[in-house]
Write an enzyme that holds these catalytic residues in place. Structure first.
Site, PDB file in Angstrom:
ATOM      1  N   ASP A  37      18.316  17.196   0.938  1.00  0.00           N
ATOM      2  CA  ASP A  37      18.170  16.028   1.807  1.00  0.00           C
ATOM      3  C   ASP A  37      19.348  15.079   1.558  1.00  0.00           C
ATOM      4  O   ASP A  37      19.502  14.555   0.459  1.00  0.00           O
ATOM      5  CB  ASP A  37      16.846  15.344   1.457  1.00  0.00           C
ATOM      6  CG  ASP A  37      16.560  14.148   2.344  1.00  0.00           C
ATOM      7  OD1 ASP A  37      17.466  13.706   3.080  1.00  0.00           O
ATOM      8  OD2 ASP A  37      15.429  13.647   2.284  1.00  0.00           O
ATOM      9  N   ASN A  41      13.889  14.334  10.975  1.00  0.00           N
ATOM     10  CA  ASN A  41      14.485  14.817  12.244  1.00  0.00           C
ATOM     11  C   ASN A  41      15.661  13.939  12.685  1.00  0.00           C
ATOM     12  O   ASN A  41      15.912  13.776  13.875  1.00  0.00           O
ATOM     13  CB  ASN A  41      13.424  14.919  13.364  1.00  0.00           C
ATOM     14  CG  ASN A  41      13.885  15.684  14.604  1.00  0.00           C
ATOM     15  OD1 ASN A  41      13.431  15.394  15.704  1.00  0.00           O
ATOM     16  ND2 ASN A  41      14.787  16.640  14.468  1.00  0.00           N
TER      17      ASN A  41
HETATM   18  P1  4NP Z   1      16.170  14.499   7.337  1.00  0.00           P
HETATM   19  O1  4NP Z   1      16.602  13.285   6.376  1.00  0.00           O
HETATM   20  O2  4NP Z   1      14.786  14.904   6.868  1.00  0.00           O
HETATM   21  O3  4NP Z   1      17.201  15.526   7.073  1.00  0.00           O
HETATM   22  O4  4NP Z   1      16.180  13.954   8.751  1.00  0.00           O
HETATM   23  C1  4NP Z   1      15.804  12.176   6.136  1.00  0.00           C
HETATM   24  C2  4NP Z   1      15.755  11.155   7.054  1.00  0.00           C
HETATM   25  C3  4NP Z   1      14.992  10.035   6.792  1.00  0.00           C
HETATM   26  C4  4NP Z   1      14.281   9.957   5.615  1.00  0.00           C
HETATM   27  C5  4NP Z   1      14.332  10.992   4.702  1.00  0.00           C
HETATM   28  C6  4NP Z   1      15.092  12.100   4.958  1.00  0.00           C
HETATM   29  N1  4NP Z   1      13.514   8.791   5.347  1.00  0.00           N
HETATM   30  O5  4NP Z   1      12.950   8.705   4.233  1.00  0.00           O
HETATM   31  O6  4NP Z   1      13.431   7.892   6.183  1.00  0.00           O
END
Ligand code: 4NP
Length: 156
Positions: free
Chosen positions: A125, A13
């Site tokens: 991602d 998020n």
């Molecule tokens: P999101 O991206 O899911 O698009 O917000 C990410 C943010 C943090 C992480 C992975 C994906 N993380 O591993 O901390």
């Protein structure tokens, strides 16, 4: 009638779902449509954090300030409150199906399911990648939310 409600969900998020939230909010405003829009993550690593700086930058280039958004984790109540819960990737969708309460009413989908020819595809991602990945994220969430808005507003 309450306005149609949409919750976007990714992992943290802080990258993809805040951008989808911002893109749909901007598109709904342009269309004069009243929608209830929010975003959340399946994970809890970034609770209370502002969006990733690279996400803030790509939104700012589109004229949208997302700096005040704060990450939260998806909760059982979301499945009862929202009409639509829209996952960014297939893992998010699988996680949502696993945690959905029996009395949840939200319809679950992938964002790109709504884009003709892209059903079943994930919004990649961008967190561990290059800054250019956030441009691709913005293109995907723009296409997805425009298609979703057409669906929500129905045929005119
Ligand atoms: P999101 O991206 O899911 O698009 O917000 C990410 C943010 C943090 C992480 C992975 C994906 N993380 O591993 O901390």
């Amino acid at each position: 009638m309450p306005p149609p409600s949409v919750l976007f969900v990714c992992l943290g998020n802080i990258c993809r779902s805040p951008l989808a939230e911002a893109a749909l909010r901007a598109a709904a405003k342009r269309a004069g449509a009243g929608l209830l829009i929010d975003s959340a993550g399946t994970g809890d690593w970034h609770l209370g954090h502002a969006p990733d700086r690279r996400a803030q930058a790509v939104a700012a280039r589109a004229g949208i300030d997302i700096s005040a958004l704060r990450a939260r984790q998806v909760a059982a109540e979301d499945f009862r409150r929202f009409d639509h819960i829209v996952a960014m990737d297939r893992q998010n969708l699988a996680d949502l199906r696993r945690i959905a309460p029996p009395d949840g009413r939200a319809r679950l989908s992938l964002l790109l399911d709504h884009v003709p020819g892209r059903a079943g595809q994930s919004v990649a991602d961008p967190y561990f990648g290059e800054a250019a990945g956030f441009e691709a994220t913005w293109r995907d969430v723009t296409a997805g939310t425009q298609a979703l808005l057409r669906l929500l507003l129905g045929p005119d």
